[in-house]
Design a protein around this motif. Sequence first.
Motif, PDB file in Angstrom:
ATOM      1  N   GLU A  38       0.693  -1.466  -0.239  1.00  0.00           N
ATOM      2  CA  GLU A  38       0.311  -0.185   0.160  1.00  0.00           C
ATOM      3  C   GLU A  38       0.612   1.158  -0.394  1.00  0.00           C
ATOM      4  N   VAL A  39       2.152   1.650   0.702  1.00  0.00           N
ATOM      5  CA  VAL A  39       3.218   2.210   0.548  1.00  0.00           C
ATOM      6  C   VAL A  39       3.462   2.402  -0.788  1.00  0.00           C
ATOM      7  N   VAL A  40       3.871   1.914  -1.535  1.00  0.00           N
ATOM      8  CA  VAL A  40       4.043   1.557  -3.175  1.00  0.00           C
ATOM      9  C   VAL A  40       3.111   2.822  -3.636  1.00  0.00           C
ATOM     10  N   GLN A  41       1.802   1.593  -3.514  1.00  0.00           N
ATOM     11  CA  GLN A  41       0.684   2.327  -4.600  1.00  0.00           C
ATOM     12  C   GLN A  41       0.657   3.676  -4.748  1.00  0.00           C
ATOM     13  N   ASP A  53      13.752  11.815   3.045  1.00  0.00           N
ATOM     14  CA  ASP A  53      12.523  11.541   2.903  1.00  0.00           C
ATOM     15  C   ASP A  53      11.231  10.956   2.619  1.00  0.00           C
ATOM     16  N   TYR A  54      12.324   9.967   2.125  1.00  0.00           N
ATOM     17  CA  TYR A  54      10.946   8.672   1.804  1.00  0.00           C
ATOM     18  C   TYR A  54      11.462   7.480   2.637  1.00  0.00           C
ATOM     19  N   GLU A  79       7.840   6.047   7.780  1.00  0.00           N
ATOM     20  CA  GLU A  79       7.523   5.685   9.187  1.00  0.00           C
ATOM     21  C   GLU A  79       6.727   6.218   9.813  1.00  0.00           C
ATOM     22  N   ASN A  80       6.239   7.445   8.694  1.00  0.00           N
ATOM     23  CA  ASN A  80       5.037   8.224   9.200  1.00  0.00           C
ATOM     24  C   ASN A  80       3.937   7.600   8.417  1.00  0.00           C
ATOM     25  N   VAL A 139       5.728   6.931  19.605  1.00  0.00           N
ATOM     26  CA  VAL A 139       6.450   6.120  19.680  1.00  0.00           C
ATOM     27  C   VAL A 139       7.609   6.120  19.244  1.00  0.00           C
ATOM     28  N   PRO A 140       8.852   6.137  19.498  1.00  0.00           N
ATOM     29  CA  PRO A 140      10.197   5.772  18.976  1.00  0.00           C
ATOM     30  C   PRO A 140      10.273   4.782  17.839  1.00  0.00           C
ATOM     31  N   ILE A 141      10.284   4.864  16.516  1.00  0.00           N
ATOM     32  CA  ILE A 141      10.397   3.659  15.345  1.00  0.00           C
ATOM     33  C   ILE A 141      12.108   4.041  15.600  1.00  0.00           C
ATOM     34  N   VAL A 142      12.377   2.258  14.852  1.00  0.00           N
ATOM     35  CA  VAL A 142      13.799   1.780  14.704  1.00  0.00           C
ATOM     36  C   VAL A 142      13.477   1.480  13.217  1.00  0.00           C
ATOM     37  N   LEU A 143      13.637   1.845  11.843  1.00  0.00           N
ATOM     38  CA  LEU A 143      13.930   1.044  10.934  1.00  0.00           C
ATOM     39  C   LEU A 143      14.780   0.753  10.046  1.00  0.00           C
ATOM     40  N   ASP A 144      15.381  -0.296  10.604  1.00  0.00           N
ATOM     41  CA  ASP A 144      16.659  -0.367   9.481  1.00  0.00           C
ATOM     42  C   ASP A 144      16.805  -1.403   8.013  1.00  0.00           C
TER      43      ASP A 144
END
Length: 443
Positions: free
Chosen positions: A361-364, A404-405, A410-411, A422-427
Amino acid sequence: MTKVAVVGYPNVGKSSLVNRLCGTREAIVHERPGITRDRKELDCEWNGRIFTLIDTGGVDFTDEDPLAGSIREQAQAGLADADVALLVVDARAGCRPGDDEIADLLRRGGRPVVVAANKCDTAIDMSLAAEFNRLGLGEPIPVSAAQGLGTGDLLDRLVELLPDEAPAEQADDTIRLAVIGRPNVGKSSLVNRFVGEERVIVSEHPGTTRDAIDLPLEVEGRRLVIVDTAGMRRQAKVGESVEYYTALRSQRAAERADVALVVCDATDGVTAQDLRIADLAMRSNCATLIVLNKWDVHAEMLELDYERARIAEKLRQRPRVLTASATSGRNVARLLSETIALGDRCSARIPTPELNRFVGEVVQARQPPAKQGHRLKLLYLAQIGTRPPRFALQVNSRARITRDYAYFIENQLRARYGLDGVPIVLDLIERRQRRSERAGKLR
């Protein structure tokens, strides 16, 4: 858990002795009297027995200052909650009228009392403790908080007097809530509302709270530990050593917490310092709520929608903004409910199939960026940790993703799964193509 209340006249070394007995530096120590104000509880262990030491402020019955009266009330409340009392006296200063007054209070208290004659730093000083036999509370034990002399004998005596009781086990789902913010925004008043009693001292003068005070509480069947902290000013305005150490303890409280409640004064709105404090909580991997206190008085003076939009723009974590009043109790129960919900979201796990549907859904919604004719591909997303939530995103090339992406992903995670604040860690993990796949393309 059994408790020992540590009481005494101002500046006899109670906090120094508590630190020595507990093997920590949690209690603030300073040569100036009157540094300790609220009662602070610290766990102590001796020969396999665990108990709690209650550090209290200095008791002076002749001091007519309203703040001194509040300190006396806190010390008396600590005594009422304790199984054993530890009276600390200054061996070098000798027996003073203030010691007699406290001893008289303890004799009428009906609980065991141990007298510790502090500041016996050498063997010659040990004889000074004999003077305190006149207090009628048993043989005093000479100790040195500075050198550690006699502390083993003191702990042996305390453990002998403690009632037989198994230590209470803390539930694994306990949520630690740190109440942080600028000085004089109503943090202590809000904490007192939470616990339903005057547990910490409240004054119109800023800087009243100095230690970080842990308060256990049960809400809706859930265990919370509420931490009242000292106000944090801008570093450039911290002028004295006491304020430096109180601010340092406030920062450490945020680092140990699961959720931080950033209290702001509705009179001023959300200031630049409030934003800095909220950012500090985020960098400590602490979930964040922002509360505009004193809302019942200043509701008409503040544009709430504007403040919320400004916070969403300034703070990457995008915490929720709630209004409350510690004076009237408005929305106080809601703050605790939101804290529990936020703490649960920090420890929740999202199933991998659900996350990969989310990726599609994010890609769309927004095509990934492309560099030099090659587009970024989002291949796989899985949650690999909690508190804070940590996600691993496999991509075809890390070099093609833009900041930016990444923020956009994350958002979108926050919006989909209620992770505001909530803090989010995205590896980002790059998955390289196999040689056989590359060879097939060449054919």
